[in-house]
Design an enzyme around this catalytic site. Structure first.
Site, PDB file in Angstrom:
ATOM      1  N   ARG A 184      27.280  34.121  32.021  1.00  0.00           N
ATOM      2  CA  ARG A 184      26.717  33.188  32.994  1.00  0.00           C
ATOM      3  C   ARG A 184      25.686  33.849  33.915  1.00  0.00           C
ATOM      4  NH1 ARG A 184      28.545  31.009  29.468  1.00  0.00           N
ATOM      5  NH2 ARG A 184      30.216  29.469  29.390  1.00  0.00           N
ATOM      6  N   SER A 234      32.489  23.239  34.959  1.00  0.00           N
ATOM      7  CA  SER A 234      33.506  24.228  35.324  1.00  0.00           C
ATOM      8  C   SER A 234      33.215  24.767  36.719  1.00  0.00           C
ATOM      9  CB  SER A 234      33.520  25.369  34.315  1.00  0.00           C
ATOM     10  OG  SER A 234      33.890  24.901  33.036  1.00  0.00           O
ATOM     11  N   GLU A 304      31.710  29.316  39.980  1.00  0.00           N
ATOM     12  CA  GLU A 304      30.634  29.341  39.002  1.00  0.00           C
ATOM     13  C   GLU A 304      29.460  28.501  39.489  1.00  0.00           C
ATOM     14  OE1 GLU A 304      30.060  27.661  34.515  1.00  0.00           O
ATOM     15  OE2 GLU A 304      31.558  29.238  34.777  1.00  0.00           O
TER      16      GLU A 304
END
Length: 312
Positions: A184, A234, A304
């Site tokens: 990520r 998420s 995130e």
């Protein structure tokens, strides 16, 4: 005249026809449907306008924030007292390039193109490799920035090249190997580059098999994820050796609510906007989840989603 008013006036002078929006509600530009107004937003349709925007902002000492589809973004309730750049127009286009002799076919997509559209284009041309992206709600630029992935696939596996502008408006080209991809993250994660387009190297495949895989993943998402509510996907990164959703579920936190924000009862990894949720609600809920998971499992969760603005 403050610097944003000066920037707006100068951009209007240098870029006739450029769409500029003052005090634009960011709730209209995020999948969470949360967020107050941005002080100034520019929506360039061409590379020339994008270059002029960045050069002008740099001259006036204004740092831009680059906005994609807002699918991984939570904006402060008071808004963002800054300058937002969102690509439109030619940056939403996708082009197919037949395979050269001894090579593989390519798709080049503008930074504002949606991943879902890109995966459908790959299906149209009978190209495999982007099936995992078919249900990800982000833009190409955002997906490259965070090395988006799902179901065992990620952008780094199929990316060939990226064209971007630096903060002074200079054009830069990055090979996949120079993008610094990790979990990520990438060299673009710091917000120092505006991704104009990305080229993906794919393989010829059976259209029926590609469609079947996309349908299979869509069914899994529908069954397991709260797609009927606004969210940013998420909420937490995957901790090394664990799955965030499993830890949250294990701690009995499904359904935990603060204001209009809730830990989804369908998928514990999602914080959803059940209606009228504020940024403050989401962050307070996320803090409770992090605290209780750490207390019970000694594992630290990390957001995130990106948070933009302060003074929630």
């Amino acid at each position: 005249m403050d610097r944003f008013s000066a920037l707006e006036a100068e951009l209007a002078r240098r870029c006739p026809g450029l769409e500029l929006r003052s005090e634009e509600p960011m709730s209209k530009h995020t999948t969470f449907r949360i967020g107050g107004p941005a002080r100034l937003m520019a929506l360039p349709k061409t590379m020339e306008k994008a270059q002029t925007i960045l050069k002008t902002a740099a001259e006036l000492g204004v740092d831009p924030f680059f906005l994609g589809n807002g699918s991984n973004l939570l904006v402060a309730d008071r808004g963002y007292p800054g300058f937002v750049v969102k690509l439109v127009g030619e940056f939403e286009e996708i082009c197919f390039h037949p395979a050269p002799k001894g090579g593989r076919p390519l798709l080049t997509a503008g930074g504002a193109a949606l991943l879902s559209t890109l995966s459908k284009t790959a299906l149209h041309w009978g190209l495999t490799g982007l099936e995992f992206a078919s249900g990800i709600p982000g833009s190409v630029g955002g997906a490259v920035t965070m090395n988006a992935g799902a179901y065992g696939g990620e952008i780094a596996q199929v990316l060939e090249e990226v064209t971007a502008l630096d903060l002074e408006g200079n054009r830069r080209t990055f090979s996949a190997g120079s993008c610094g991809f990790g979990y990520r993250r990438s060299v673009f994660s710091g917000g120092d580059f505006l991704i104009l387009e990305a080229t993906f190297q794919l393989d010829p495949g059976n259209p029926a098999a590609i469609k079947a895989r996309m349908d299979e993943l869509a069914a899994q998402r529908k069954a397991k994820q709260p797609l009927e509510f606004p969210s940013a996907g998420s909420t937490f990164k995957r901790p090394p050796g664990y799955f965030a959703a499993a830890l949250i579920d294990q701690c009995g936190l499904k359904g935990l609510t603060v204001g209009g924000a809730q830990v989804s009862e369908k998928h514990a990894g999602f914080v959803i906007n059940r209606g009228g949720a504020s940024c403050a609600d989401v962050l307070a809920l996320a803090d409770q989840v992090k605290e209780r998971v750490f207390q019970q499992t000694n594992v630290e969760l990390e957001l995130e989603i990106k948070v933009l603005g302060s003074g929630m």
